[in-house]
Design an enzyme around this catalytic site. Structure first.
Site, PDB file in Angstrom:
ATOM      1  N   GLN A  25      -4.000  -3.657  -3.585  1.00 35.34           N
ATOM      2  CA  GLN A  25      -4.835  -3.330  -2.559  1.00 35.34           C
ATOM      3  C   GLN A  25      -6.131  -2.653  -3.161  1.00 35.34           C
ATOM      4  O   GLN A  25      -7.165  -2.759  -2.261  1.00 35.34           O
ATOM      5  CB  GLN A  25      -4.234  -2.026  -1.890  1.00 35.34           C
ATOM      6  CG  GLN A  25      -2.736  -2.561  -1.077  1.00 35.34           C
ATOM      7  CD  GLN A  25      -1.856  -1.534  -0.699  1.00 35.34           C
ATOM      8  OE1 GLN A  25      -2.137  -0.251  -0.527  1.00 35.34           O
ATOM      9  NE2 GLN A  25      -0.909  -1.851   0.074  1.00 35.34           N
ATOM     10  N   ASN A  41       1.725  -5.146  -0.591  1.00 31.50           N
ATOM     11  CA  ASN A  41       1.861  -3.889  -0.559  1.00 31.50           C
ATOM     12  C   ASN A  41       1.921  -3.162  -1.968  1.00 31.50           C
ATOM     13  O   ASN A  41       2.235  -2.028  -2.229  1.00 31.50           O
ATOM     14  CB  ASN A  41       3.427  -3.473   0.010  1.00 31.50           C
ATOM     15  CG  ASN A  41       4.407  -4.239  -0.832  1.00 31.50           C
ATOM     16  OD1 ASN A  41       4.345  -4.948  -1.510  1.00 31.50           O
ATOM     17  ND2 ASN A  41       5.720  -3.445  -0.373  1.00 31.50           N
ATOM     18  N   CYS A  42       1.272  -3.923  -3.027  1.00 29.12           N
ATOM     19  CA  CYS A  42       0.984  -3.394  -4.563  1.00 29.12           C
ATOM     20  C   CYS A  42      -0.088  -2.420  -4.471  1.00 29.12           C
ATOM     21  O   CYS A  42      -1.160  -3.013  -4.147  1.00 29.12           O
ATOM     22  CB  CYS A  42       1.032  -4.779  -5.454  1.00 29.12           C
ATOM     23  SG  CYS A  42       0.444  -4.289  -6.969  1.00 29.12           S
ATOM     24  N   ASP A  43       0.039  -1.614  -4.984  1.00 29.32           N
ATOM     25  CA  ASP A  43      -1.295  -0.588  -4.935  1.00 29.32           C
ATOM     26  C   ASP A  43      -2.475  -1.116  -5.802  1.00 29.32           C
ATOM     27  O   ASP A  43      -3.707  -0.942  -5.201  1.00 29.32           O
ATOM     28  CB  ASP A  43      -0.784   0.828  -5.698  1.00 29.32           C
ATOM     29  CG  ASP A  43       0.032   1.552  -4.822  1.00 29.32           C
ATOM     30  OD1 ASP A  43       0.245   1.488  -3.672  1.00 29.32           O
ATOM     31  OD2 ASP A  43       0.747   2.485  -5.188  1.00 29.32           O
TER      32      ASP A  43
END
Length: 117
Positions: A14, A9-11
């Site tokens: 991603q 879920n780390c931008d």
């Protein structure tokens, strides 16, 4: 094979995964928050990149550490702390054939992708 270590879920992770897919670069994703970060793996990162490049001192996890832990961080104990608190690792850590890179800054994207091709 390219291995991308990070948290799903780390931008930044991603974005890195999207760019690798768009570039047609095959990779395996290792979610070290879900699967754990073995101390031995963290130690290889510290040895190869240095504690200052691998420990994320800007994130929430760092700020939540007590002052004694923050001030007592050394290259000797960094791997143990990263293993206990995987979210402290700068993300992603990308590995290919012995080459390691931490982070995926926009300014470095092209060079990283070229290195992985």
């Amino acid at each position: 094979m390219v291995v991308v270590h990070g948290i799903k879920n780390c931008d930044t992770v991603q974005r890195a995964l999207r760019r690798l897919t768009e570039a047609g670069i095959a990779y395996r994703f290792y979610d070290f928050k879900a699967e754990g970060l073995p101390r031995e793996l963290a130690q290889t990162w510290v040895d190869a990149l240095g504690m200052d490049l691998i420990v994320n001192r800007k994130g929430t996890t760092w700020r939540k550490l007590d002052e004694a832990t923050r001030e007592g961080l050394t290259a000797v104990n960094a791997a143990a702390l990263l293993s206990a608190q995987p979210s402290l690792a700068k993300r992603p850590v990308i590995a290919k054939d012995g080459w390691l890179h931490a982070g995926f800054a926009a300014a470095d994207e092209a060079a990283i992708l070229d290195r992985l091709r």
